[in-house]
Each structure stands twice: as structure tokens, then as C-alpha cells.
Write a protein that holds these residues in place. Structure first.
Motif, mmCIF file in Angstrom:
data_model
loop_
_atom_site.group_PDB
_atom_site.id
_atom_site.type_symbol
_atom_site.label_atom_id
_atom_site.label_comp_id
_atom_site.label_asym_id
_atom_site.label_seq_id
_atom_site.Cartn_x
_atom_site.Cartn_y
_atom_site.Cartn_z
ATOM 1 N N PHE A 5 0.808 -1.211 0.000
ATOM 2 C CA PHE A 5 0.000 0.000 0.000
ATOM 3 C C PHE A 5 0.843 1.262 0.000
ATOM 4 C CE2 PHE A 5 -1.905 3.481 2.439
ATOM 5 C CZ PHE A 5 -2.976 3.779 1.611
ATOM 6 N N TRP A 6 1.874 1.324 0.862
ATOM 7 C CA TRP A 6 2.616 2.579 0.964
ATOM 8 C C TRP A 6 3.408 2.861 -0.309
ATOM 9 C CZ3 TRP A 6 7.790 3.131 0.398
ATOM 10 C CH2 TRP A 6 8.613 2.015 0.609
ATOM 11 N N SER A 9 0.829 4.113 -2.821
ATOM 12 C CA SER A 9 0.468 5.490 -2.482
ATOM 13 C C SER A 9 1.582 6.461 -2.862
ATOM 14 C CB SER A 9 0.178 5.591 -0.980
ATOM 15 O OG SER A 9 -0.084 6.917 -0.605
ATOM 16 N N PHE A 10 2.821 6.083 -2.575
ATOM 17 C CA PHE A 10 3.974 6.917 -2.924
ATOM 18 C C PHE A 10 4.018 7.129 -4.437
ATOM 19 C CE2 PHE A 10 8.343 7.728 -4.079
ATOM 20 C CZ PHE A 10 8.812 8.573 -3.088
ATOM 21 N N ASP A 179 11.180 2.113 2.995
ATOM 22 C CA ASP A 179 10.030 2.842 3.508
ATOM 23 C C ASP A 179 9.888 4.138 2.723
ATOM 24 O OD1 ASP A 179 11.985 4.593 4.538
ATOM 25 O OD2 ASP A 179 11.828 3.787 6.565
ATOM 26 N N GLN A 180 8.852 4.918 3.028
ATOM 27 C CA GLN A 180 8.584 6.138 2.277
ATOM 28 C C GLN A 180 9.737 7.127 2.366
ATOM 29 O OE1 GLN A 180 4.556 7.195 3.780
ATOM 30 N NE2 GLN A 180 4.007 7.248 1.614
#
Length: 202
Positions: A5-6, A9-10, A179-180
Motif C-alpha cells: 500500500f505505501w 500510495s507513494f 520505507d517512504q
């Protein structure tokens, strides 16, 4: 492979196309790398196209041998898989072939005695103390590993594989987290690296 998901989204926020299960044909076309091991697979790829070329980011998965005695909870296991972000950038302004790395861990590094290019000095003592540079000639080093590019790489203070080749470059900062924040840092680093890599001097 399921999407994350992240990452999805990014990608949406940054205008990137996301492939959880990467179409590896374009990525494999850049292999083999000079100092980086050839991945067993790529996953979670992000793509974009710009004025000077294209950009692909992906998780590059490599196998690392386990100690000769397998753990009791994993009988018969001989390797484990680890991953790093890799950026492959098509940029028509890059016209030289050379590579640098300060990753001597052996996890993501190709055996440096098998690197097809000769190891050469940049004559920058600070940089040469931290990085190994590979190129076909001293002229390629001078054109590709410019003072501004050396300063940038040193400023990152992180293990990285960077390779210039006619038509683009490869960047794999192996300690950047998945990670983001890590992905945002990598996008910024790609822009800075591209700016320095396409300057002939300074």
C-alpha cells in the motif's frame, strides 16, 4: 505478488507507475553490473519517463550464502535472500563508462577481482580512501567521476554502487530503508546524481 500500500500510495503521489511484480525485461537489459551482484529477481518496480530519458526503481533481490552448517530450524538451507533499492536511469547526456563503490561487505558486491574494468585512482586522496573506482582509462575517470560527483557521493555517508555508462546510469545505495522516507531520499539522490553525472567538470 501483492502490491504494497505505501509504495502504491507513494507512486500515485509522485506520478510514477507501480508494478508489484516487475516486468524485468528492461531491468535485465542493463545487466551485468560492474560492481553489483546480478539479482535473482526484481520486485516492486516504479517507472517514469522524462525529457532526457526514463527512470526505473525496484527492489533488487540477491542471494547470500549461509554459513556451512545450516541452522537447526532451517535444515538444508544454503542461502538467504536480501534486497536493496536500485535505480536505473536512461539519460542520453551520459557518454562515459565507469563505476564506483564503497560497499565492500560482499553482500551486494560482485567479487571485485572479477570486475571487467581496471581499478583506477581519481587522484583525490579522500575519495580514493573510501571508494574503489573502475574504468577503461584514466580519461574516462576524469570525465565521469568529476570533483562535484565525488563530493556528492562522499556527502551521502552511506554504502553505494554507482555506475555510469553511455546512455544512462545505475545507482544502488544499499542501506536506504524500504520505507517512504528512504524512497523519497532515493528520488532526490537520483536527481542530484544525474545533475553531477552530466557535468563535464567541477
Amino acid at each position: 505478488m501483492a502490491s504494497v500500500f505505501w509504495i502504491e500510495s507513494f507512486a500515485t503521489q509522485r506520478g510514477l507507475r507501480y508494478e508489484p511484480e516487475a516486468d524485468e525485461r528492461w531491468l535485465r537489459a542493463w545487466e551485468p553490473y560492474t560492481t553489483l551482484k546480478t539479482p535473482i529477481r526484481y520486485e516492486h518496480a516504479l517507472h517514469a519517463t522524462g525529457g532526457a530519458g526514463s527512470l526505473s526503481l525496484a527492489r533488487a533481490v540477491v542471494e547470500v550464502p549461509l554459513p556451512s552448517t545450516p541452522p537447526s530450524d532451517r535444515p538444508g538451507a544454503v542461502a538467504r535472500q536480501v534486497a536493496t533499492w536500485i535505480a536505473i536511469v536512461q539519460d542520453v547526456r551520459v557518454a562515459v563508462k565507469c563505476a564506483v563503490t564503497n560497499d565492500f561487505s560482499g553482500i551486494f558486491s560482485e567479487q571485485l577481482d572479477l570486475v571487467p574494468l581496471a581499478r583506477r585512482a581519481t587522484r583525490d586522496a579522500t575519495f580514493d580512501h573510501s571508494f574503489a573506482t573502475y574504468a577503461g582509462s584514466d580519461e574516462d575517470v576524469a570525465k565521469g567521476v568529476t570533483p562535484s560527483l565525488r563530493r556528492l557521493l562522499l556527502s551521502w555517508r552511506t554504502p553505494v554502487h554507482a555506475e555510469l555508462r553511455p546512455g544512462g546510469f545505475v545507482l544502488a545505495p544499499i542501506a536506504v530503508p524500504a520505507d517512504q522516507q528512504g524512497l523519497a531520499w532515493l528520488l532526490s539522490a537520483i536527481t542530484l546524481f544525474g545533475e553531477k553525472a552530466t557535468k563535464l567538470t567541477t
